[in-house]
Structure formats: C-alpha cells, structure tokens
Design an enzyme around this catalytic site. Sequence first.
Site: not given
Length: 231
Positions: A53, A56, A89-90, A106, A117, A136, A173-174
Amino acid sequence: MEKIVILTGAGISAESGLGTFRDEGGLWAQHRIEDVATPEGFARNPALVHSFYNARRVQAAKAQPNAAHQALARLQRDWPDEVIVVTQNVDGLHEAGGSQDVIHMHGTLAGALCSSCGHRWKSAEQMTPADPCSRCGRPTVRPDVVWFGEMPYFMDEIYDHLSGARIFAAIGTSGQVYPAAAFVHEAIAAGAQTFELNLEPSTGVLHFDNILTGPATQTVPKWVDDLLKRR
C-alpha cells in the site's frame, strides 16, 4: 427533477495510469490478492501489506485526474438535481478532478485506521507495522481500505441514494464484486434508467438499459454531454 447515482470502479482511473487487479502488469500482478488485500493476509505479513500500500500510495500521488473524472465533476456542477458519486476506488482522483462529497465505499489510500480502537486519521506516505495509533498509541495501524471479506463503508447511505435514483450509471466496473455488482438491481427496483460505461461489456451487462463501450475518457464526457442536453 432527476437524481443521478454513479458507481465508479478501477476502469475510470486506468487512463490515469492506475491499473486494476485484473491487469497483467503493475503492482497487482506482483502479488496474490489473498496476501495483500485480505485481513488474513495482513495478519500473516503486515510488513508486506504495508509495503504494497505504500507503493500504491506513491503511485496514486503521481496520477492526475483524466477527462472522465473531470466530466463527472462537471455533471455534478451543472445538473439541476443531486449527482451522487460512489466509488470503489481508493485513489482520490475524483476529488482531484473536482467532484464533491464522493462516497468512498472501499476507503482511501490517504487514510490510516487503528484496528484496536477504530481511530482514523490521514496516513503518512510510508507506513510500517511499528507505527503507533495517533490516539491509543498501539502499533496496530493498517491502511483505511476495505479488503476482500470486509463490509464496504456507507452501505446504508448508498442504498438510500439508490432508492431515490432516476438515473444510475456504472462506470469502469467489472460487475463481479459484491455488493456493488448488485447496485443496478436496487436502481432498477427504484425505476431508474440504467447505463453501463465500460471498456468492454461487464458480466452484468444484460441488466442495463444503455451500454456505452470504449475508453472512459471518451465515453464519460460524451455521456455527460448528452445528459446535460436534456436539461
């Protein structure tokens, strides 16, 4: 008045250089989905997941919104009723392209989440398993993205919008990932006119009234132009 609800997937960002997990090249091709996009994969190897990530995040930061993102922002601006953009999408490219109040079902690459937390905050560009939660202090930080096997965010809000939709569009979209793949059925039940805009027809194409095939940077601006002519 006609409320529009739009669902977008990875295909709308492909021309900005961000591949889907079905592409043969790019980041997804280097890893199994089970290893980098599931809670079990994170539990087994959090360092690998963070590394994935992080890459990404860097890739998305370099990407620019394309004509399809910009066309949806124009539709939001010029349509006389609500235009709701729901994205799988992110990457944040809808906002970069000018869209407002995007529903990120997502999550986003820009977010960090404490699995202890539940605290959320803006992530650093690079995250590691040792990073402490900003509230936390526990080293239980993960990307604030929805993985396979987890429930997407904002589902009640999305279904509420679908129940009032007069026009529904699925873009890039798939049609294979649920619950998003079933949104068209919710829209049909509400009496909406349905559109699919995809590079190739999806597995659920038969459920749509109107099909536009081709690159998103071509089909989406044309679709927006045609809708705005109806005003």
